[in-house]
Design a protein around this motif. Structure first.
Motif, mmCIF file in Angstrom:
data_model
loop_
_atom_site.group_PDB
_atom_site.id
_atom_site.type_symbol
_atom_site.label_atom_id
_atom_site.label_comp_id
_atom_site.label_asym_id
_atom_site.label_seq_id
_atom_site.Cartn_x
_atom_site.Cartn_y
_atom_site.Cartn_z
ATOM 1 N N LEU A 70 9.162 6.880 -0.581
ATOM 2 C CA LEU A 70 8.559 5.592 -0.263
ATOM 3 C C LEU A 70 8.667 5.265 1.215
ATOM 4 C CD1 LEU A 70 9.649 3.422 -3.329
ATOM 5 C CD2 LEU A 70 7.465 4.591 -2.939
ATOM 6 N N PHE A 71 9.882 5.193 1.742
ATOM 7 C CA PHE A 71 10.082 4.683 3.101
ATOM 8 C C PHE A 71 11.158 5.499 3.819
ATOM 9 C CE2 PHE A 71 9.166 1.102 0.236
ATOM 10 C CZ PHE A 71 7.906 0.759 0.700
ATOM 11 N N PRO A 72 10.916 5.875 5.077
ATOM 12 C CA PRO A 72 11.917 6.614 5.843
ATOM 13 C C PRO A 72 12.770 5.754 6.758
ATOM 14 C CG PRO A 72 9.830 6.703 6.990
ATOM 15 C CD PRO A 72 9.602 5.857 5.750
ATOM 16 N N TYR A 73 12.515 4.455 6.850
ATOM 17 C CA TYR A 73 12.949 3.663 7.996
ATOM 18 C C TYR A 73 14.439 3.363 8.033
ATOM 19 C CZ TYR A 73 7.958 3.334 7.667
ATOM 20 O OH TYR A 73 6.645 3.666 7.532
ATOM 21 N N ALA A 74 15.149 3.582 6.942
ATOM 22 C CA ALA A 74 16.598 3.397 6.949
ATOM 23 C C ALA A 74 17.319 4.592 7.552
ATOM 24 C CB ALA A 74 17.104 3.151 5.522
ATOM 25 N N HIS A 75 16.559 5.619 7.919
ATOM 26 C CA HIS A 75 17.154 6.855 8.418
ATOM 27 C C HIS A 75 16.541 7.227 9.760
ATOM 28 C CE1 HIS A 75 18.952 7.577 4.429
ATOM 29 N NE2 HIS A 75 17.811 7.086 3.968
ATOM 30 N N ALA A 85 3.833 3.067 4.929
ATOM 31 C CA ALA A 85 4.074 2.167 6.052
ATOM 32 C C ALA A 85 4.985 1.027 5.591
ATOM 33 C CB ALA A 85 2.748 1.614 6.566
ATOM 34 N N PRO A 86 5.640 0.327 6.506
ATOM 35 C CA PRO A 86 6.498 -0.791 6.101
ATOM 36 C C PRO A 86 5.747 -1.787 5.224
ATOM 37 C CG PRO A 86 6.880 -0.257 8.408
ATOM 38 C CD PRO A 86 5.697 0.565 7.964
ATOM 39 N N PRO A 87 6.399 -2.280 4.144
ATOM 40 C CA PRO A 87 5.691 -3.090 3.150
ATOM 41 C C PRO A 87 5.857 -4.586 3.299
ATOM 42 C CG PRO A 87 7.783 -2.424 2.255
ATOM 43 C CD PRO A 87 7.744 -1.884 3.681
ATOM 44 N N GLY A 88 6.401 -5.055 4.418
ATOM 45 C CA GLY A 88 6.761 -6.467 4.502
ATOM 46 C C GLY A 88 8.178 -6.666 3.998
ATOM 47 N N ALA A 89 8.455 -7.855 3.504
ATOM 48 C CA ALA A 89 9.809 -8.187 3.031
ATOM 49 C C ALA A 89 9.989 -7.670 1.605
ATOM 50 C CB ALA A 89 10.035 -9.691 3.104
ATOM 51 N N ARG A 90 10.231 -6.379 1.488
ATOM 52 C CA ARG A 90 10.283 -5.744 0.160
ATOM 53 C C ARG A 90 11.402 -6.320 -0.698
ATOM 54 N NH1 ARG A 90 12.024 -0.766 -2.443
ATOM 55 N NH2 ARG A 90 10.363 -0.029 -3.827
ATOM 56 N N ALA A 107 -0.615 -9.020 12.791
ATOM 57 C CA ALA A 107 0.258 -8.477 13.831
ATOM 58 C C ALA A 107 1.404 -7.688 13.208
ATOM 59 C CB ALA A 107 0.795 -9.606 14.706
ATOM 60 N N GLU A 108 1.970 -8.216 12.140
ATOM 61 C CA GLU A 108 3.064 -7.518 11.459
ATOM 62 C C GLU A 108 2.561 -6.212 10.831
ATOM 63 O OE1 GLU A 108 6.075 -8.209 7.648
ATOM 64 O OE2 GLU A 108 4.820 -9.856 8.389
ATOM 65 N N THR A 109 1.392 -6.283 10.203
ATOM 66 C CA THR A 109 0.831 -5.078 9.591
ATOM 67 C C THR A 109 0.621 -3.984 10.623
ATOM 68 O OG1 THR A 109 -0.286 -6.350 7.863
ATOM 69 C CG2 THR A 109 -1.173 -4.165 8.347
#
Length: 267
Positions: A35-40, A61-66, A81-83
């Motif tokens: 799903l998401f790599p951003y914690a690493h 891509a980042p999903p907002g406030a998941r 802008a956030e997207t």
């Protein structure tokens, strides 16, 4: 023969995330998605890929406030802008990981949204996807959109294959494609063989995913005839990947009999 990628967000959860790469490789997978790599750190993830002979073929891509329940922002007016910042972040990771596909989630809409509000959501979605596709094109990255069933994700903006293909046609970017999850498609509309035969030859499908229906366990359990579906995919000459996005009933490796049997029959 179809190519299969292990989804490390759902599979191998008996291991810590960094150790799932080695576990997938040991079971014969050549590619992974999650799903998401951003914690690493991207460099650490790249080392895990290279050290285990794996390719990264997809992430979101980042999903907002998941953690607060958001499931994407691309179709939400006022969140442009956030997207777009999130898409830039995703493309940075894609470059570091050598990943050629990024899924951009649309987001949730109110069940009582008016036709005018739905039109505004769609307009925002098209604008953000056109921007994302233009941004991703020089890097050779495809932007993907995925219809998701309303049982698992109530309120998700995009539910049906025809809606997704209409979006791709309207944006008219060659690197915007549909992520066809056969699990979601079966729940929403069924008729998977006809869907594959209709949509794969268009070139608008960039990635497939599979899971058992209705419980999202191994794909050979439940109502899908996955051997038949794999034969259809093979006959149509699809050269992409099939992501194994399912929750194993017990241990991941112990539940791979369906894949090992299929590999053996097609060796």
């Amino acid at each position: 023969m179809p190519r299969f990628a292990a989804n490390l967000s759902m599979m191998y959860t008996e291991h810590d995330f960094p150790d799932r790469f080695a576990a997938a490789s040991a079971d014969g997978f050549d590619a992974v998605e999650y799903l998401f790599p951003y914690a690493h750190d991207a460099g650490e993830l790249r080392q895990r890929l290279d050290g285990n002979g794996l390719r990264q073929v997809l992430f979101n891509a980042p999903p907002g406030a998941r953690d607060s329940g958001e499931r994407g922002t691309a179709a939400l007016p006022g969140r442009e802008a956030e997207t777009r910042s999130g898409i830039d972040r995703a493309l940075d990771y894609a470059a570091a990981l050598g990943c050629p596909r990024v899924h951009v989630m649309a987001g949730l809409v109110r069940p009582d949204a008016t036709p005018a509000e739905l039109a505004a959501h769609r307009g925002t979605y098209l604008s953000n996807l056109a921007w994302a596709a233009e941004r991703a094109a020089p890097a050779g990255v495809d932007i993907l959109i995925e219809p998701i069933n309303g049982r698992d994700m109530p309120g998700y903006f995009l539910n049906r294959q025809a809606e997704a293909h209409a979006v791709v046609r309207d944006v008219a970017a060659t690197n915007l494609k549909v992520q066809l999850d056969l699990y979601h498609c079966q729940i929403v509309e069924g008729d998977l063989t006809a869907t594959l035969r209709r949509d794969l030859p268009t070139g608008r499908v960039g990635h497939l995913q599979i899971a058992g229906v209705p419980d999202r366990h191994e794909p050979d359990g439940g109502e899908l005839n996955v051997r038949h579906l794999f034969e259809v995919v093979d006959d149509l000459g699809f050269d992409g990947w099939i992501g194994c996005e399912y929750v194993p009933r017990a241990g991941t490796s112990e539940g791979l009999g369906w894949l090992n049997d299929y590999r053996g029959e097609n060796a």
